[in-house]
Structure formats: structure tokens, C-alpha cells
Motif scaffolding. Structure first.
Motif, PDB file in Angstrom:
ATOM      1  N   GLU B 163       0.826  -1.218   0.000  1.00  0.00           N
ATOM      2  CA  GLU B 163       0.000   0.000   0.000  1.00  0.00           C
ATOM      3  C   GLU B 163       0.855   1.260   0.000  1.00  0.00           C
ATOM      4  OE1 GLU B 163      -3.571  -0.033   2.613  1.00  0.00           O
ATOM      5  OE2 GLU B 163      -2.881  -2.040   3.163  1.00  0.00           O
ATOM      6  N   ILE B 164       2.061   1.154   0.534  1.00  0.00           N
ATOM      7  CA  ILE B 164       2.972   2.304   0.546  1.00  0.00           C
ATOM      8  C   ILE B 164       3.198   2.815  -0.871  1.00  0.00           C
ATOM      9  CG2 ILE B 164       5.343   3.056   1.055  1.00  0.00           C
ATOM     10  CD1 ILE B 164       3.892   2.572   3.546  1.00  0.00           C
ATOM     11  N   TYR B 165       3.194   1.905  -1.800  1.00  0.00           N
ATOM     12  CA  TYR B 165       3.497   2.268  -3.181  1.00  0.00           C
ATOM     13  C   TYR B 165       2.233   2.400  -4.032  1.00  0.00           C
ATOM     14  CZ  TYR B 165       8.129   1.039  -1.643  1.00  0.00           C
ATOM     15  OH  TYR B 165       9.300   1.001  -0.937  1.00  0.00           O
ATOM     16  N   GLY B 166       1.115   2.489  -3.373  1.00  0.00           N
ATOM     17  CA  GLY B 166      -0.145   2.632  -4.085  1.00  0.00           C
ATOM     18  C   GLY B 166      -0.576   1.367  -4.802  1.00  0.00           C
ATOM     19  N   GLN B 167       0.025   0.235  -4.418  1.00  0.00           N
ATOM     20  CA  GLN B 167      -0.355  -1.031  -5.042  1.00  0.00           C
ATOM     21  C   GLN B 167      -1.455  -1.675  -4.196  1.00  0.00           C
ATOM     22  OE1 GLN B 167       3.469  -2.823  -4.853  1.00  0.00           O
ATOM     23  NE2 GLN B 167       4.278  -1.728  -6.628  1.00  0.00           N
TER      24      GLN B 167
END
Lengths: 225, 177
Positions: B163-167
Motif C-alpha cells: 500500500e505504501i506504493y499505491g499497489q
């Protein structure tokens, strides 16, 4: 193998080589993309976990930890003293040992406050590891620990004297050619040559440590190993 | 095979080894404990324990793995013995924020915060694997779990960090014991 199974395997071990997995990936673009993302994430996780400890040395260590016993606080202080002493150790100016001693004691303030004589078995155990014994009345020794100091475990004692509590550190791996006195940051101490290494005796404040230091050093004898 | 040496030479070799590996041990302990002071306490106790058991280490090439195992067990022992209260995650992140910061890389800082916020059961195997180099089977032995359970936890740890990488995290499926 389906995509869910493949992604769970990749997520658990992104770098894993697996023939069944490779067969699935050869025909699934989504999972190949997922693996690329996971491998990139894993590289970043590795970077993230490798914390820059140098930044820790520049910060004041947290001293208030009500949830742990004082012994743990002292142990933390010892290690932090070791870490902060590394810079001095590498350069080795002539008063580096005194500086490191003061830094070490600054992080163990609790050692001065204990008034209960130490357990004799613990005292013998710690001193034996350094190859020495001490002939002082047991009720005079109120603190004894094995401390990590300049790359070695050394006995750290506190002895009650007429001059107040004195820290004694038996430094088997250090050497001083002759008696050296020092006064640093509110501590007064003396480094004395010993049969094996050196002995440091340090008092808090402008204590006169010479005479009690000589008495303590005379009481420390090699133990046959 | 590099073997440890007996006597004083062996002690000096072991001291230098502890010296060299101490930073790795402190980092490892920090990610388990989420507290710098506790990490340093744990490492000191682990080093003392390792020193006393140094003759058991016959091959110095596995010293790092051996020491990390001691650190991990010392950490577990601390919580069993002291019954320390559950760490408040937000408080831990705020308290240790300075320790997590590294130059200007805000994304790395976010990732560190996110790792710190992972539940113990996901963070510990992840740290053991990535930082410690433990295999899933070794982690399973240490944590008294099945290898399948460890793999599930590793997957879930990384899945949450995506989620940190918008995934988008993928479906985590059912628990495996």
C-alpha cells in the motif's frame, strides 16, 4: 498452480526459484508484474531495515523506561556508552581511556545508588571470568556487572569507601605505563597498572581517590585459571 | 571452514567478531522490539550469553546467524519474563521517528514506519527473513510454527506494505497454522 497460489508464493519469497512457479509465470503477465513489484518492494524492505545507526549516536538516549527494571536501563547505558565511545577509540588520543570510562559511567548512574552488598556468587563468577579475585569485605561491594567496554567484557564494581562510592573497572585488555590521574566532567579518577592490564578507580565529584584506589588495587589478585 | 581458536587467541577473535557484528544485532533487535533502548538491552544480554557459549561456535562463517538466533531468543525471553505490556504502535512510531529517518528519503521513512506498524506475527518473520537471512523452515523452527504458516505470514507482511506504493493488496486468503 493458479494465480492466487503463485502470488502467495511470490509474496512470501520474492526471490525464490521454483520450476512450477516459472511455468505459471511464463503464461501469466499479471503474475509476472506482481513478481516484479514484490522484488522491488523486497529490495526497499532490505534498505529500510538497514537502519543508519550513526543517527542514533547523535541522539540523547531515552532514560525514562518505567516498564523495564533498572538492570536493563544500566545495560542499555553500557551499550550506548560503548557506541558513543567508538569515535574516541578509533582515534586513540592519550586520554581516550579516561574519556571512555567517564562516558561509560555516565550511562550507569544507578550503579552509584545501590547500597545492598552484592551476591558473593555473582561477584566470584564475574571476577573469575577476568581471572581475578578481590579481598575486600563483602559488605563494601555494592555493585558488580559484566560490562561491554572497548570491545571486551570487563568487571565493573562499585566499592563503598570513606571517600564515598568508587567505581572500579578491571581492564585486562588495557595497559598504562604508570599511574595516571584524571578529572573529567565531574569525575575524578586514577588509572593504575596491574599485573594483567590496568585498573580504573573513579569517584564522583572532587573525590580524593589515590589512597582508596591503592587499597583496592592491593586487594585484587590474579586467580589461577 | 573457519574454526574458532582456543584460548586467549580465540577470545580475541570472538571479541572482534562481536564488535563487527554488533550493529547488525542492534538493528535486528530494534525491529523485533520497536524500541531502541530495549533493543540495546537485548543485544547486550545476547552478547553476554554468546560470550559464555562461545566455545559452541565451531565455524565462524555461521557466527552472524548464530548470534541473531541468540538475539531473537533473548528478545522472546524478555517478554516472557517481564510480561511487558503491548507496545502502542503509534506511540512507538512517534518515539522512534528520529531513529527511522535517513537523509531526505521520505518514501523510505514511510516504509520504515509501515514496517514498524506491522503486527508482531508478521513483522518478526519478515525481519528474520530479510535482515537475518533465515529460511522459512528456520523461522518456523524458531517460532514454533509450520513452514506453511510462516510463508503465509511473510506473504501478508509484504502484501500490507504494498500500500505504501499505491499497489492494491491481494486477497490474503485463510489462516494457516
Amino acid at each position: 498452480m493458479n494465480c492466487s497460489e503463485a502470488q502467495r508464493l511470490i509474496g512470501a519469497e520474492p526471490e525464490r526459484a521454483d520450476a512450477v512457479l516459472e511455468t505459471h509465470l511464463s503464461g501469466c503477465e499479471d503474475c509476472r508484474r506482481f513478481r516484479s513489484e514484490m522484488q522491488a518492494l523486497n529490495t526497499d524492505i532490505h534498505r529500510a531495515l538497514n537502519l543508519p545507526l550513526a543517527a542514533w549516536r547523535q541522539q540523547t538516549p531515552p532514560m525514562q523506561r518505567s516498564r523495564v527494571a533498572p538492570r536493563w536501563a544500566m545495560a542499555a547505558g553500557v551499550l550506548l556508552a560503548f557506541v558513543s565511545g567508538l569515535v574516541f577509540w578509533a582515534v586513540q588520543p592519550k586520554d581516550a581511556l579516561a574519556t571512555d570510562l567517564v562516558t561509560h559511567m555516565t550511562h550507569e548512574p544507578q550503579s552509584w545508588q545501590d547500597t545492598t552488598p552484592v551476591d558473593r556468587a555473582a561477584l566470584v563468577d564475574i571476577l573469575s571470568a577476568a581471572g581475578v579475585r578481590i579481598d575486600l569485605p563483602e559488605n563494601e561491594i555494592t555493585y558488580v556487572r559484566h560490562c561491554w567496554f572497548r570491545g571486551h567484557f570487563v568487571p565493573h564494581l562499585v566499592v563503598r569507601t570513606s571517600q564515598g562510592p568508587l567505581t572500579v573497572m578491571i581492564l585486562e585488555h588495557e595497559s598504562v605505563a604508570s599511574t595516571q590521574r584524571f578529572s573529567k566532567d565531574g569525575y575524578t579518577g586514577v588509572l593504575l597498572p596491574a599485573e594483567n592490564g590496568a585498573i580504573a578507580v573513579v569517584g564522583l565529584g572532587p573525590a580524593i581517590v589515590d589512597e582508596p584506589a591503592r587499597r583496592i588495587v592491593r586487594a585484587i589478585h590474579p586467580r589461577v585459571r | 571452514m573457519i574454526e574458532s581458536r582456543p584460548g586467549k587467541a580465540g577470545q580475541e577473535t570472538f571479541s572482534r567478531l562481536l564488535q563487527a557484528l554488533r550493529p547488525d544485532l542492534v538493528r535486528f533487535a530494534f525491529w523485533l522490539a520497536r524500541d531502541r533502548s530495549i533493543a540495546e538491552d537485548v543485544v547486550l544480554e545476547a552478547m553476554l550469553r554468546a560470550w559464555r557459549a562461545r566455545t559452541e561456535l565451531k565455524d565462524l562463517t555461521v557466527a552472524r546467524h548464530w548470534l541473531l538466533t541468540i538475539v531473537r531468543r533473548e528478545h522472546a525471553r524478555l517478554y516472557e519474563r517481564k510480561r511487558l505490556p503491548t507496545v502502542d504502535v503509534e506511540e512507538a512510531v512517534a518515539r522512534e521517528d528520529l531513529a527511522l529517518a535517513d537523509s531526505q528519503d521520505s518514501e523510505l521513512l514511510d516504509l520504515r514506519r509501515a514496517i514498524l506498524k506491522l503486527p508482531d506475527e508478521y513483522r518478526e518473520p519478515l525481519v528474520m527473513q530479510v535482515l537475518g537471512g533465515f529460511s522459512a523452515a528456520e523461522i518456523a523452527r524458531e517460532m514454533n510454527l509450520s513452514t506453511a504458516a510462516v510463508l503465509t505470514r511473510l506473504f501478508r507482511a509484504r502484501n500490507r506494505l504494498r500500500e505504501i506504493y499505491g499497489q492494491v493488496p491481494v486477497d490474503e486468503g485463510e489462516d494457516v497454522i
